[in-house]
Design a protein around this motif. Structure first.
Motif, PDB file in Angstrom:
ATOM      1  N   UNK A 135     -32.462   7.173  18.978  1.00  0.00           N
ATOM      2  CA  UNK A 135     -32.876   7.333  17.589  1.00  0.00           C
ATOM      3  C   UNK A 135     -32.507   6.093  16.769  1.00  0.00           C
ATOM      4  N   UNK A 136     -33.338   5.801  15.774  1.00  0.00           N
ATOM      5  CA  UNK A 136     -33.044   4.749  14.805  1.00  0.00           C
ATOM      6  C   UNK A 136     -32.956   5.393  13.422  1.00  0.00           C
ATOM      7  N   UNK A 137     -31.901   5.059  12.685  1.00  0.00           N
ATOM      8  CA  UNK A 137     -31.660   5.639  11.364  1.00  0.00           C
ATOM      9  C   UNK A 137     -31.543   4.513  10.345  1.00  0.00           C
ATOM     10  N   UNK A 138     -32.282   4.639   9.241  1.00  0.00           N
ATOM     11  CA  UNK A 138     -32.212   3.676   8.144  1.00  0.00           C
ATOM     12  C   UNK A 138     -31.399   4.287   7.005  1.00  0.00           C
ATOM     13  N   UNK A 139     -30.315   3.635   6.623  1.00  0.00           N
ATOM     14  CA  UNK A 139     -29.463   4.109   5.531  1.00  0.00           C
ATOM     15  C   UNK A 139     -29.854   3.389   4.240  1.00  0.00           C
ATOM     16  N   UNK A 140     -30.418   4.163   3.305  1.00  0.00           N
ATOM     17  CA  UNK A 140     -30.714   3.638   1.978  1.00  0.00           C
ATOM     18  C   UNK A 140     -29.444   3.807   1.151  1.00  0.00           C
ATOM     19  N   UNK A 141     -28.613   2.818   1.189  1.00  0.00           N
ATOM     20  CA  UNK A 141     -27.208   2.842   0.778  1.00  0.00           C
ATOM     21  C   UNK A 141     -26.407   3.639   1.800  1.00  0.00           C
ATOM     22  N   UNK A 142     -25.113   3.367   1.857  1.00  0.00           N
ATOM     23  CA  UNK A 142     -24.301   3.911   2.936  1.00  0.00           C
ATOM     24  C   UNK A 142     -22.875   4.123   2.464  1.00  0.00           C
ATOM     25  N   UNK A 143     -21.955   4.153   3.432  1.00  0.00           N
ATOM     26  CA  UNK A 143     -20.531   4.274   3.089  1.00  0.00           C
ATOM     27  C   UNK A 143     -20.041   3.105   2.246  1.00  0.00           C
ATOM     28  N   UNK A 144     -20.826   2.028   2.168  1.00  0.00           N
ATOM     29  CA  UNK A 144     -20.414   0.883   1.359  1.00  0.00           C
ATOM     30  C   UNK A 144     -20.566   1.121  -0.141  1.00  0.00           C
ATOM     31  N   UNK A 145     -21.021   2.311  -0.528  1.00  0.00           N
ATOM     32  CA  UNK A 145     -20.940   2.679  -1.946  1.00  0.00           C
ATOM     33  C   UNK A 145     -19.509   2.551  -2.459  1.00  0.00           C
ATOM     34  N   UNK A 146     -18.568   2.897  -1.598  1.00  0.00           N
ATOM     35  CA  UNK A 146     -17.161   2.862  -2.004  1.00  0.00           C
ATOM     36  C   UNK A 146     -16.635   1.437  -2.104  1.00  0.00           C
ATOM     37  N   UNK A 147     -17.329   0.481  -1.543  1.00  0.00           N
ATOM     38  CA  UNK A 147     -16.873  -0.907  -1.609  1.00  0.00           C
ATOM     39  C   UNK A 147     -17.300  -1.602  -2.890  1.00  0.00           C
ATOM     40  N   UNK A 148     -18.387  -1.135  -3.520  1.00  0.00           N
ATOM     41  CA  UNK A 148     -18.931  -1.856  -4.682  1.00  0.00           C
ATOM     42  C   UNK A 148     -19.187  -0.920  -5.864  1.00  0.00           C
ATOM     43  N   UNK A 149     -20.151  -0.006  -5.721  1.00  0.00           N
ATOM     44  CA  UNK A 149     -20.575   0.809  -6.856  1.00  0.00           C
ATOM     45  C   UNK A 149     -19.445   1.692  -7.383  1.00  0.00           C
ATOM     46  N   UNK A 150     -18.746   2.368  -6.483  1.00  0.00           N
ATOM     47  CA  UNK A 150     -17.730   3.320  -6.934  1.00  0.00           C
ATOM     48  C   UNK A 150     -16.580   2.666  -7.694  1.00  0.00           C
ATOM     49  N   UNK A 151     -15.986   1.565  -7.218  1.00  0.00           N
ATOM     50  CA  UNK A 151     -14.903   0.959  -8.005  1.00  0.00           C
ATOM     51  C   UNK A 151     -15.376   0.358  -9.325  1.00  0.00           C
ATOM     52  N   UNK A 152     -16.598  -0.205  -9.344  1.00  0.00           N
ATOM     53  CA  UNK A 152     -17.107  -0.782 -10.591  1.00  0.00           C
ATOM     54  C   UNK A 152     -17.349   0.304 -11.630  1.00  0.00           C
TER      55      UNK A 152
END
Length: 283
Positions: free
Chosen positions: A121-138
């Motif tokens: 299977x191939x899965x495309x993540x439209x945003x991912x766990x990296x929300x916590x690296x940028x969007x969430x702290x800002x």
């Protein structure tokens, strides 16, 4: 007799030759030619994506492609071009909403683990766990402790996925501040796209430097040999779409790849592997 309408051309080759001859005389012809060449190249690349998907399925590979970037960087449009002709039985797009009350109290990676690709299977993540690296702290959606815990754990988390046979391809779509503002205005002026403009988008320009700080921290601390960050220059949407597809295809020796007449060498002006600079830039 000179033709005036596209419908008067009997073949795409005839149209292409006509546009080449007239591109210097009329901006309309030049724009149509660029669109024609883009669509032609896109279709060729998409046909190779079908071959890649078949190979992933038959070989039981697990592939996760992460699409990250500032708001309005073109992630969603690029994902649509990736998935357009793929078999939905062995392909998924993951775009999670904000965590539920239950998920808030779980280990941060829990909600993403269940979305990871199965064998074949191939899965495309439209945003991912990296929300916590940028969007969430800002935006103040996580505490400093939660942020630091994530930054410590994420490399080990991805290394375990790598060791288990999961390919993690991380794409960062980069746009200039001016281009982001232009796209925001375009969304607001188009009733069909206005839904894309969120409260987080509204802060994109105001908090540009804060986003830049956390983006550079993310790159510096989470770029590694087994799951490197690939930066896509997305100021031109069409180029970003073509080259990101080309990059994914270039990573695998799938069946039929060597028989293709399409060039799978990526444009280094569009696709670059992240590297740390003496003076960090705004991605």
């Amino acid at each position: 007799m000179k033709k005036q309408n596209i419908s008067e051309f009997s073949t795409t080759e005839e149209l292409h030759n006509f546009l080449l001859e007239n591109q210097d005389n009329n901006i309309f012809y030049k724009n149509v030619l660029e669109k024609f060449e883009y669509e032609t190249e896109l279709l060729k690349l998409q046909s190779q994506l079908v071959n890649l998907q078949n190979w992933i399925s038959t070989q039981g590979k697990k592939v996760a492609v992460i699409f990250e970037g500032r708001d309005a960087s073109g992630k969603g449009g690029t994902i649509r071009r990736f998935r357009q002709h793929l078999n939905p039985r062995t392909m998924r797009v993951v775009a999670l909403n904000k965590p539920t009350d239950v998920e808030i109290n779980q280990w941060y990676f829990n909600r993403y683990i269940k979305e990871l690709p199965n064998a074949g299977e191939i899965v495309f993540f439209d945003r991912s766990w990296y929300n916590r690296a940028v969007v969430e702290p800002v935006m103040g959606f996580c505490t400093d402790q939660q942020y630091e815990q994530f930054m410590v754990q994420v490399a080990e988390f991805e290394h375990m996925l790598y060791e288990s046979g999961t390919y993690i391809i991380k794409l960062w779509f980069s746009v200039s501040k001016e281009e982001q503002q232009r796209r925001f205005e375009s969304r607001l002026n188009n009733p069909l796209k206005r839904w894309k403009y969120s409260p987080v988008d509204a802060k994109g320009q105001e908090l540009w430097d804060e986003f830049s700080y956390y983006i550079n921290q993310m790159f510096t601390r989470t770029h590694n040999s087994f799951s490197p960050w690939i930066v896509v220059n997305a100021n031109n949407k069409n180029s970003a779409r073509l080259e990101s597809i080309r990059y994914l295809l270039s990573l695998f020796n799938y069946d039929g790849k060597m028989d293709s007449d399409i060039d799978l060498m990526v444009d280094p002006n569009i696709i670059q592997r992240y590297y740390r600079m003496v003076k960090e830039i705004n991605y």
